[in-house]
Each structure stands twice: as C-alpha cells, then as structure tokens.
Write an enzyme that holds these catalytic residues in place. Structure first.
Site, mmCIF file in Angstrom:
data_model
loop_
_atom_site.group_PDB
_atom_site.id
_atom_site.type_symbol
_atom_site.label_atom_id
_atom_site.label_comp_id
_atom_site.label_asym_id
_atom_site.label_seq_id
_atom_site.Cartn_x
_atom_site.Cartn_y
_atom_site.Cartn_z
ATOM 1 N N ASN A 44 -29.011 -0.752 -17.875
ATOM 2 C CA ASN A 44 -27.842 -0.653 -18.753
ATOM 3 C C ASN A 44 -27.859 -1.808 -19.745
ATOM 4 O O ASN A 44 -28.237 -2.948 -19.424
ATOM 5 C CB ASN A 44 -26.535 -0.590 -17.958
ATOM 6 C CG ASN A 44 -26.328 -1.698 -16.961
ATOM 7 O OD1 ASN A 44 -27.275 -2.208 -16.383
ATOM 8 N ND2 ASN A 44 -25.082 -2.087 -16.757
ATOM 9 N N GLU A 46 -25.267 -3.415 -22.425
ATOM 10 C CA GLU A 46 -23.879 -3.424 -22.884
ATOM 11 C C GLU A 46 -23.768 -3.967 -24.306
ATOM 12 O O GLU A 46 -24.736 -4.498 -24.869
ATOM 13 C CB GLU A 46 -23.024 -4.216 -21.893
ATOM 14 C CG GLU A 46 -23.020 -3.547 -20.532
ATOM 15 C CD GLU A 46 -22.096 -4.189 -19.534
ATOM 16 O OE1 GLU A 46 -21.630 -5.327 -19.751
ATOM 17 O OE2 GLU A 46 -21.832 -3.539 -18.497
ATOM 18 N N CYS A 55 -26.127 3.411 -20.675
ATOM 19 C CA CYS A 55 -26.343 3.408 -19.219
ATOM 20 C C CYS A 55 -27.838 3.311 -18.905
ATOM 21 O O CYS A 55 -28.695 3.723 -19.714
ATOM 22 C CB CYS A 55 -25.817 4.694 -18.599
ATOM 23 S SG CYS A 55 -24.033 4.797 -18.465
ATOM 24 N N GLU A 57 -29.544 5.094 -16.780
ATOM 25 C CA GLU A 57 -30.170 6.420 -16.695
ATOM 26 C C GLU A 57 -30.484 6.952 -18.099
ATOM 27 O O GLU A 57 -31.555 7.516 -18.340
ATOM 28 C CB GLU A 57 -29.243 7.429 -16.000
ATOM 29 C CG GLU A 57 -28.858 7.053 -14.590
ATOM 30 C CD GLU A 57 -27.572 6.229 -14.536
ATOM 31 O OE1 GLU A 57 -27.409 5.332 -15.386
ATOM 32 O OE2 GLU A 57 -26.746 6.472 -13.655
ATOM 33 N N CYS A 88 -22.814 8.476 -14.163
ATOM 34 C CA CYS A 88 -21.597 8.947 -14.844
ATOM 35 C C CYS A 88 -21.811 10.386 -15.319
ATOM 36 O O CYS A 88 -22.930 10.912 -15.310
ATOM 37 C CB CYS A 88 -21.271 8.028 -16.015
ATOM 38 S SG CYS A 88 -22.346 8.243 -17.445
ATOM 39 N N CYS A 91 -24.426 10.912 -18.114
ATOM 40 C CA CYS A 91 -25.820 10.815 -17.662
ATOM 41 C C CYS A 91 -26.222 12.044 -16.850
ATOM 42 O O CYS A 91 -27.371 12.489 -16.904
ATOM 43 C CB CYS A 91 -26.030 9.534 -16.859
ATOM 44 S SG CYS A 91 -26.004 8.065 -17.915
HETATM 45 N N1 THU Z 1 -23.498 2.272 -15.817
HETATM 46 C C1 THU Z 1 -24.769 2.746 -15.776
HETATM 47 O O1 THU Z 1 -25.707 2.089 -16.236
HETATM 48 N N2 THU Z 1 -24.980 3.955 -15.217
HETATM 49 C C2 THU Z 1 -23.988 4.762 -14.744
HETATM 50 O O2 THU Z 1 -24.224 5.911 -14.450
HETATM 51 C C3 THU Z 1 -22.638 4.212 -14.564
HETATM 52 C C4 THU Z 1 -22.342 2.979 -15.346
HETATM 53 C C5 THU Z 1 -23.281 0.962 -16.453
HETATM 54 C C6 THU Z 1 -22.586 1.042 -17.788
HETATM 55 C C7 THU Z 1 -21.926 -0.296 -17.862
HETATM 56 O O3 THU Z 1 -22.844 -1.224 -18.416
HETATM 57 C C8 THU Z 1 -21.662 -0.693 -16.426
HETATM 58 O O4 THU Z 1 -22.455 0.170 -15.632
HETATM 59 C C9 THU Z 1 -20.222 -0.555 -16.021
HETATM 60 O O5 THU Z 1 -19.715 0.693 -16.346
#
Ligand code: THU
Length: 131
Positions: A44, A46, A55, A57, A88, A91
């Site tokens: 991920n 940000e 994300c 994935e 999520c 994804c």
């Molecule tokens: N996140 C992911 O990388 N994958 C997911 O399927 C759920 C959330 C990350 C996004 C963000 O950087 C952090 O987790 C908190 O939401």
C-alpha cells in the site's frame, strides 16, 4: 493447490515492510500469481490526499497488468499491524476483472485463511457481463 499458500503469505508479509503507510501505519503486502506462475508484488502506498492511496492488492494487480498479464489465479495478502487483513471491496472487484480464483489472507499473529473469490465477492459483476 494450498501447498504454496504459506510461502506466498510469507512473501506478502515480507514485502509489507516496504509499505508507505505514514498515515494509517497499517502496512500491507500482496503477491499476485499469474496463470503462467509469474508473481507480482505490491504494497500500500498512501498519500496526504487520502483518496489517492493505493492498496497493496491493487498495486500488485496493476503491476501484473503492466507486464502484460491478463489472468491471475491467486492473490496473497499479508499485513504486519493487525491479525486480519481482508481485501477491500474495490480490490475484490479488481481481482474479479483478472479472474482471480483463490485469495490467501493472514495478518500478524492471525490464522492463514484461504478463500475463493466467489466467497468474498458473491453474485458479482465481471467482464463477461458486458455485451
Ligand atoms: N489497505 C490495503 O492495502 N489493502 C486492503 O485491502 C485494505 C486497506 C491499505 C490502504 C491504506 O493504506 C491502509 O491499508 C488503511 O486503510
């Protein structure tokens, strides 16, 4: 076909150490496995404008797409800062587009779980539903 699940999960959690997550501090790593066996990783990433966050994935799947891959069979998702890290909704839909069948998830200290994408995204909409 679950013999490689532990290895893929270890790889996902190792790569999660490279996550750029200064806001949530929730580090996620993913490995997308192509139909031909090639593996693509993502973390991920940000952003100060939160909506621009990517994300793990999505990062792995779009990296595979950029390499020309159009079919993935497995995505492994590992995280370092929680027991569970399920993909999520967005994804899950990305996985649907590229035909993912198996999703392996495990957080730090949590149990390794293997799901079909159908379990995680039932009654879904996909490429074959468009005329
Ligand atoms: N996140 C992911 O990388 N994958 C997911 O399927 C759920 C959330 C990350 C996004 C963000 O950087 C952090 O987790 C908190 O939401």
């Amino acid at each position: 076909m679950s013999d490689d699940a532990g290895r893929l999960l270890d790889q996902a959690r190792r790569i999660a150490d490279h996550a750029y997550a200064p806001y949530s501090r929730f580090r996620v790593g993913a490995v997308a496995v192509a139909g031909n066996g090639d593996e693509y990783v993502g973390v991920n990433v940000e952003n100060a404008a939160f909506g621009a966050t990517i994300c793990a994935e999505a990062n792995a799947i779009t990296t595979a797409a950029a390499a020309g891959i159009r079919r993935l069979h497995t995505v492994a998702v590992g995280c370092l800062d929680a027991d569970e890290c399920y993909p999520c909704g967005n994804c899950r839909q990305l996985m649907r587009e590229f035909g993912v069948e198996r999703v392996i998830v495990q957080g730090e200290g949590g149990r390794l779980r293997i799901h079909t994408l159908e379990e995680l995204l039932p009654e879904s909409f996909g490429p074959e539903d468009l005329p």
